[in-house]
Design an enzyme around this catalytic site. Structure first.
Site, PDB file in Angstrom:
ATOM      1  N   SER A  91       0.852  -1.183   0.000  1.00 53.56           N
ATOM      2  CA  SER A  91       0.000   0.000   0.000  1.00 53.56           C
ATOM      3  C   SER A  91       0.889   1.234   0.000  1.00 53.56           C
ATOM      4  O   SER A  91       2.116   1.114  -0.005  1.00 53.56           O
ATOM      5  CB  SER A  91      -0.889   0.005   1.241  1.00 53.56           C
ATOM      6  OG  SER A  91      -0.109   0.350   2.368  1.00 53.56           O
ATOM      7  N   LYS A  92       0.244   2.387   0.042  1.00 55.08           N
ATOM      8  CA  LYS A  92       0.994   3.658   0.007  1.00 55.08           C
ATOM      9  C   LYS A  92       2.058   3.731   1.099  1.00 55.08           C
ATOM     10  O   LYS A  92       3.087   4.370   0.921  1.00 55.08           O
ATOM     11  CB  LYS A  92       0.018   4.830   0.190  1.00 55.08           C
ATOM     12  CG  LYS A  92      -0.663   5.230  -1.086  1.00 55.08           C
ATOM     13  CD  LYS A  92      -0.730   6.770  -1.189  1.00 55.08           C
ATOM     14  CE  LYS A  92      -1.306   7.203  -2.511  1.00 55.08           C
ATOM     15  NZ  LYS A  92      -2.769   7.039  -2.561  1.00 55.08           N
TER      16      LYS A  92
END
Ligand code: GLU
Length: 472
Positions: free
Chosen positions: A238-239
């Protein structure tokens, strides 16, 4: 054998991210390896979240990676008629029915099932009501019973019980728009897909889709589900793990061939080979090499692959890339100058962005060059400044600033003075670059040239003198 057809069908609700790019690459390679066709389809039925800008961003990402498509981009938003035809067919053949249950009623059914320890599902209450179209009515597909089995290109033999996996799922919303599973099957079948390789997050959709293929009388393609990509903390990528959009990697100074090489190794292998040219990949990519265990995204590995491709790249290409990254820093330079600078950094550069940041001192104005205060303090003490003044005089008398001339002159300077080279190296470096790190001193002075080098030494000495006066 019929031609292989693969596809990449992104939803334009976000950028082309690492996982999507890897799926696109696998499908592209599968088609290229087998002389097949690669189709690009934009799944933009979620009109509230899909934007043309995102579609463009996805196309840009594909182009940057060199993943060209043979057909498309098709837009699902332009194909509603096809989906409705298929839905009508399913209604006519008794594979689908209208349902008038409200979302609240369906929620209550799910709740009830959960309370009874069963899987939450729609209970089929409108199945035999024989309803026609009407306000607020959705169309549901009649889930089959029995076993759904397929040989997965990645996971091997899979079999699931329909009762466990599939309830009477919606294929058309009350507002008339088709649901993903219906649209994807109609498209994949009509566009002639033979092989569907996608993320494991779609595994639970596959029995629904196989049931739809069969109900619509289409041939079922081969399916393969690649494991998700994890960050180095073993959590889904994810980010938090860094950039998600592939174009951010372009901005960070990664080369597309490094990105492609890194992505392909995230879940695919060919012996223990790490570096693959595009031709090699097209020559040897196969589904047997796809791994069924999760891949780990490792920035350090990506950086080392990028460093490899920077070393391999031509000076001309790096000059162009460096120019573009320098422009991001607000610096412009003549290509001839950059062609002198690039070889100094090429052997060790990790990204083009780093190269731009590290070499910017060459191109900055002498009058505004910034000096690292710590470097000044440490390496330009009064005794060092005295030595530097002498060095400056000696450099000014040199006939030229060729590396050999500089090498001889600086060496004989330290020999005469009976000092170590280190005594003058850092003071000169800090004075001409403003920093404590730079390529080799002779190379640096040579590329800077006599005029700039002397001007910078003068300015550094003057700044030190001003500082001393202020403190006195
Ligand atoms: N639009 C879907 C997605 O982006 C496609 C899934 C599929 O490959 O069927 O996840």
């Amino acid at each position: 054998m019929s031609t292989m057809v693969t596809r990449f069908p992104p939803s334009p609700t976000g950028y082309l991210h690492i996982g999507g790019a890897r799926t696109a690459l696998f499908n592209w390679l599968l088609a290229r390896r087998n002389g097949g066709r690669f189709v690009l389809r934009i799944e933009d039925t979620d009109t509230a979240r899909s934007t043309p800008e995102m579609t463009q961003a996805i196309l840009d990402g594909m182009s940057w990676l060199g993943l060209d498509w043979d057909e498309g981009p098709y837009l699902q938003s332009e194909r509603t008629e096809r989906y409705n035809l298929a839905i009508e067919k399913l209604l006519e053949t008794g594979h689908a029915y209208y349902c008038e249950c409200t979302p609240e009623e369906v929620d209550a059914m799910r709740e009830k099932a959960r309370a009874e320890g069963k899987k939450p599902r729609y209970d089929g209450c409108c199945r035999d009501k024989n309803l026609g179209p009407g306000e607020g009515r959705v169309v549901r597909f009649k889930a089959p019973t029995g076993t759904c089995a397929w040989h997965d290109m990645v996971k091997g033999d899979i079999s699931m019980e329909y009762e466990e996996m599939v309830d009477d799922f919606i294929i058309r919303r009350a507002n008339g728009s088709p649901m993903y599973n219906l649209a994807v099957v109609v498209d994949d079948a009509e566009m002639g897909m033979t092989h569907i390789l996608r993320g494991e997050d779609h595994l639970s959709n596959t029995p629904k889709q196989i049931a739809l293929y069969q109900a619509l009388g289409y041939d079922v393609p081969e399916f393969g589900h690649v494991p998700m990509i994890f960050g180095n903390d073993r959590k889904k990528l994810s980010k938090r793990h860094g950039a998600m959009s592939v174009m951010e990697y372009e901005k960070m100074g990664f080369l597309p061939e490094a990105m492609v090489n890194y992505l392909v190794r995230l879940g695919w292998g060919h012996g223990d080979q790490e570096i693959f040219t595009q031709e090699e990949l097209i020559g040897c990519f196969d589904t047997h090499g796809l791994n069924s265990s999760p891949a780990m995204f490792d920035m350090k590995k990506l950086e080392s692959v990028n460093a490899h491709y920077i070393k391999e790249a031509s000076i001309d290409r790096l000059v162009e890339l460096l120019d573009r990254h320098l422009k991001d820093l607000g610096i412009s330079a003549a290509p001839e100058k950059l062609a002198q600078i690039v070889p100094l950094y090429q052997p060790r550069a990790v990204t083009m962005r780093d190269m731009a940041e590290q070499c910017s001192f060459f191109l900055e104005d002498d009058e505004t060059l910034e000096y690292d205060p710590k470097g000044m303090k440490k390496h330009l003490k009064p005794t060092a400044c005295e030595l530097l003044t002498e060095v400056r005089g000696m450099l000014a008398d040199l006939p030229d600033f060729e590396e050999e001339t500089l090498d001889k002159a600086l060496n004989s300077f330290v020999e005469t003075k009976e000092i170590k080279f280190g005594k003058i190296a850092q003071p000169i470096r800090v004075a001409v670059t403003g920093r404590t790190f730079s390529p080799g001193l002779h190379e640096t002075l040579h590329v800077l040239g006599k005029e700039k080098s002397l001007r910078r030494i003068d300015r550094a000495l003057q700044l030190k003198a001003e500082q001393a006066a202020e403190q006195a």
